[in-house]
Design a protein around this motif. Structure first.
Motif, mmCIF file in Angstrom:
data_model
loop_
_atom_site.group_PDB
_atom_site.id
_atom_site.type_symbol
_atom_site.label_atom_id
_atom_site.label_comp_id
_atom_site.label_asym_id
_atom_site.label_seq_id
_atom_site.Cartn_x
_atom_site.Cartn_y
_atom_site.Cartn_z
ATOM 1 N N LEU A 66 37.677 36.380 31.231
ATOM 2 C CA LEU A 66 37.809 37.860 29.928
ATOM 3 C C LEU A 66 37.403 36.840 28.740
ATOM 4 O O LEU A 66 36.173 37.516 28.033
ATOM 5 N N ASP A 67 38.457 36.071 28.505
ATOM 6 C CA ASP A 67 38.331 35.964 27.299
ATOM 7 C C ASP A 67 37.424 34.238 27.221
ATOM 8 O O ASP A 67 36.673 34.774 26.019
ATOM 9 N N SER A 68 36.790 34.225 28.350
ATOM 10 C CA SER A 68 35.886 33.490 28.849
ATOM 11 C C SER A 68 34.348 33.703 27.812
ATOM 12 O O SER A 68 33.332 33.476 27.443
ATOM 13 N N LEU A 69 34.715 35.045 28.039
ATOM 14 C CA LEU A 69 33.342 35.501 28.215
ATOM 15 C C LEU A 69 33.101 36.735 26.893
ATOM 16 O O LEU A 69 32.158 37.466 26.417
ATOM 17 N N GLY A 70 34.637 36.439 26.199
ATOM 18 C CA GLY A 70 34.524 37.463 24.736
ATOM 19 C C GLY A 70 34.912 38.541 25.167
ATOM 20 O O GLY A 70 34.272 40.091 24.267
ATOM 21 N N LEU A 71 35.285 38.980 26.031
ATOM 22 C CA LEU A 71 35.389 40.665 26.519
ATOM 23 C C LEU A 71 37.314 40.962 26.193
ATOM 24 O O LEU A 71 37.735 40.150 26.696
ATOM 25 N N THR A 72 37.074 42.118 25.239
ATOM 26 C CA THR A 72 37.574 42.674 24.705
ATOM 27 C C THR A 72 39.155 43.450 25.450
ATOM 28 O O THR A 72 39.499 44.218 25.161
ATOM 29 N N TYR A 73 39.610 42.707 26.591
ATOM 30 C CA TYR A 73 40.665 43.359 27.430
ATOM 31 C C TYR A 73 41.525 42.597 27.565
ATOM 32 O O TYR A 73 42.012 41.748 27.926
ATOM 33 N N THR A 74 42.596 43.038 27.876
ATOM 34 C CA THR A 74 44.546 42.914 28.047
ATOM 35 C C THR A 74 44.752 43.069 29.317
ATOM 36 O O THR A 74 44.632 44.132 29.891
ATOM 37 N N VAL A 75 45.004 41.985 30.035
ATOM 38 C CA VAL A 75 45.610 41.864 32.283
ATOM 39 C C VAL A 75 47.077 42.322 31.618
ATOM 40 O O VAL A 75 47.528 41.059 31.353
ATOM 41 N N ILE A 76 47.566 43.089 32.297
ATOM 42 C CA ILE A 76 48.617 43.313 32.822
ATOM 43 C C ILE A 76 49.304 42.481 34.073
ATOM 44 O O ILE A 76 49.065 43.696 34.576
ATOM 45 N N ASN A 77 50.305 41.581 34.184
ATOM 46 C CA ASN A 77 50.832 41.861 35.192
ATOM 47 C C ASN A 77 51.743 42.829 35.424
ATOM 48 O O ASN A 77 53.414 42.198 35.073
ATOM 49 N N SER A 78 51.324 43.485 36.607
ATOM 50 C CA SER A 78 52.846 44.776 36.565
ATOM 51 C C SER A 78 53.561 44.089 38.487
ATOM 52 O O SER A 78 53.094 45.352 38.740
ATOM 53 N N GLY A 79 53.422 43.041 38.456
ATOM 54 C CA GLY A 79 53.472 42.958 39.974
ATOM 55 C C GLY A 79 55.469 42.643 39.623
ATOM 56 O O GLY A 79 56.129 41.976 38.654
ATOM 57 N N VAL A 80 55.975 42.881 41.199
ATOM 58 C CA VAL A 80 57.283 43.047 41.572
ATOM 59 C C VAL A 80 57.809 42.332 42.603
ATOM 60 O O VAL A 80 57.258 42.936 43.435
ATOM 61 N N SER A 81 57.688 41.065 42.923
ATOM 62 C CA SER A 81 58.531 40.728 44.056
ATOM 63 C C SER A 81 59.600 41.404 44.949
ATOM 64 O O SER A 81 60.619 41.901 44.235
ATOM 65 N N GLY A 82 58.999 41.885 46.147
ATOM 66 C CA GLY A 82 59.742 42.899 46.705
ATOM 67 C C GLY A 82 59.326 43.937 46.761
ATOM 68 O O GLY A 82 60.074 44.744 47.810
ATOM 69 N N GLU A 83 58.427 44.219 45.913
ATOM 70 C CA GLU A 83 57.751 45.825 45.923
ATOM 71 C C GLU A 83 57.306 46.399 46.884
ATOM 72 O O GLU A 83 56.356 45.911 48.053
ATOM 73 N N THR A 84 57.716 47.932 47.565
ATOM 74 C CA THR A 84 57.110 47.804 48.724
ATOM 75 C C THR A 84 56.178 49.705 47.644
ATOM 76 O O THR A 84 56.974 49.582 46.892
ATOM 77 N N THR A 85 55.238 49.816 48.715
ATOM 78 C CA THR A 85 54.722 51.337 47.847
ATOM 79 C C THR A 85 55.737 52.246 47.778
ATOM 80 O O THR A 85 55.452 53.153 47.103
ATOM 81 N N ALA A 86 56.802 52.349 48.354
ATOM 82 C CA ALA A 86 57.658 52.803 47.964
ATOM 83 C C ALA A 86 58.380 53.109 46.176
ATOM 84 O O ALA A 86 58.521 53.511 45.785
ATOM 85 N N GLY A 87 58.731 51.767 46.944
ATOM 86 C CA GLY A 87 59.157 51.305 44.727
ATOM 87 C C GLY A 87 58.243 51.124 43.765
ATOM 88 O O GLY A 87 58.534 51.188 42.728
ATOM 89 N N GLY A 88 57.167 51.051 44.494
ATOM 90 C CA GLY A 88 55.499 51.601 43.751
ATOM 91 C C GLY A 88 56.133 52.662 43.070
ATOM 92 O O GLY A 88 55.295 53.409 41.716
ATOM 93 N N LYS A 89 55.962 53.112 43.719
ATOM 94 C CA LYS A 89 55.962 54.912 43.491
ATOM 95 C C LYS A 89 57.065 55.526 42.568
ATOM 96 O O LYS A 89 56.629 56.366 41.555
ATOM 97 N N SER A 90 58.535 54.501 42.805
ATOM 98 C CA SER A 90 59.504 55.026 41.947
ATOM 99 C C SER A 90 59.280 55.167 40.679
ATOM 100 O O SER A 90 59.747 55.327 39.070
ATOM 101 N N ARG A 91 58.568 53.833 40.422
ATOM 102 C CA ARG A 91 58.553 53.156 39.054
ATOM 103 C C ARG A 91 56.726 53.701 38.042
ATOM 104 O O ARG A 91 56.664 52.861 37.234
ATOM 105 N N ILE A 92 55.833 54.232 39.459
ATOM 106 C CA ILE A 92 54.765 54.500 38.380
ATOM 107 C C ILE A 92 54.823 55.607 37.310
ATOM 108 O O ILE A 92 54.017 55.012 36.250
#
Length: 250
Positions: free
Chosen positions: A95-121
């Motif tokens: 994105l930066d190399s193309l001058g696109l003004t977006y920020t990527v947020i890494n919201s990955g959590v090791s050990g996550e299941t769909t149930a865990g994702g549901k609880s923090r969304i």
């Protein structure tokens, strides 16, 4: 540091900084508590690690467009010396190399299941991203979680995003399992992502580990988590779906 010293430190900070500092400490505490709790139920055969990952929830102003990658250790970049080498970080570089003004947020959590994702969304979606990449389900499959439960959890996450951030474009990342899990289960597991994407009219990545999964040279020693080269290929797979969306949002 004693409590009086803590108070003195806070009193010396500018007033505008204190709320941000307290908010950061609160988020960090929540992530640490959640990761520790999840680690108690982890199995060594899972795609995820029991080692908690640092979830990056970057503060952005109201005018900044964001891409939120919501997932497990694949998104978190487990095993890499620098999580900037995980696919969300590589997307940011593109994105930066193309001058696109977006920020990527890494919201990955090791050990996550769909149930865990549901609880923090609910609190994660407060970032109100322009694009939301949902990458969850691998741990469910390796645990043998009922397909109906995995499907229901993914749908619940999607429903929250649609309700609380209706202008957000959702990308669903599909996942596949190794055949030793059981042929019938693996076929139905693959299909559930297709069905959810069609049901909700989502942008869809059929297999996020395309050209990476099962290839020793592109994975770490565990044979499961992508190495740096693997994450570069993974980022390109995501980019093929992401770039047209970015062009349409201009």
């Amino acid at each position: 540091m004693t409590k009086p010293q803590n108070k003195q430190l806070l009193s010396n900070l500018p007033i505008s900084v204190v709320p941000k500092l307290l908010k950061f400490c609160y988020i960090l505490l929540v992530v640490l508590l959640y990761s520790c709790g999840d680690a108690k139920t982890e199995k060594t055969t899972e795609i995820e690690s029991t080692t908690p990952a640092t979830e990056q929830t970057l503060a952005t102003d109201a005018t900044t467009k964001t891409i939120l990658c919501f997932g497990d250790s694949i998104t978190a970049g487990y095993g890499l010396d620098d999580t900037a080498n995980a696919y969300p970080g590589i997307l940011q570089q593109k994105l930066d190399s193309l001058g696109l003004t977006y920020t990527v947020i890494n919201s990955g959590v090791s050990g996550e299941t769909t149930a865990g994702g549901k609880s923090r969304i609910d609190w994660v979606i407060k970032q109100t991203p322009s694009i939301f990449l949902l990458e969850l389900g691998a741990n469910d499959g390796l645990r043998g979680v009922a397909l109906s439960e995995t499907s229901a959890n993914l749908q619940a996450i999607i429903d929250v995003v649609k309700e609380k951030s209706p202008n957000t474009t959702i990308i669903l990342a599909g996942m596949q399992l190794p055949p030793n899990i059981g042929l019938e289960y693996t076929i139905k597991f693959k299909q559930l992502f297709i069905d959810i994407a069609e049901k909700n009219s989502l942008e869809f990545i059929p297999f996020i580990l395309k050209d990476v999964g099962g290839i020793a040279a592109l994975n770490q020693k565990d044979g499961i988590h992508p190495n740096i080269q693997g994450h570069k290929i993974l980022a390109n797979t995501v980019w093929d779906v992401l770039l047209p969306l970015l062009k349409s949002q201009k």
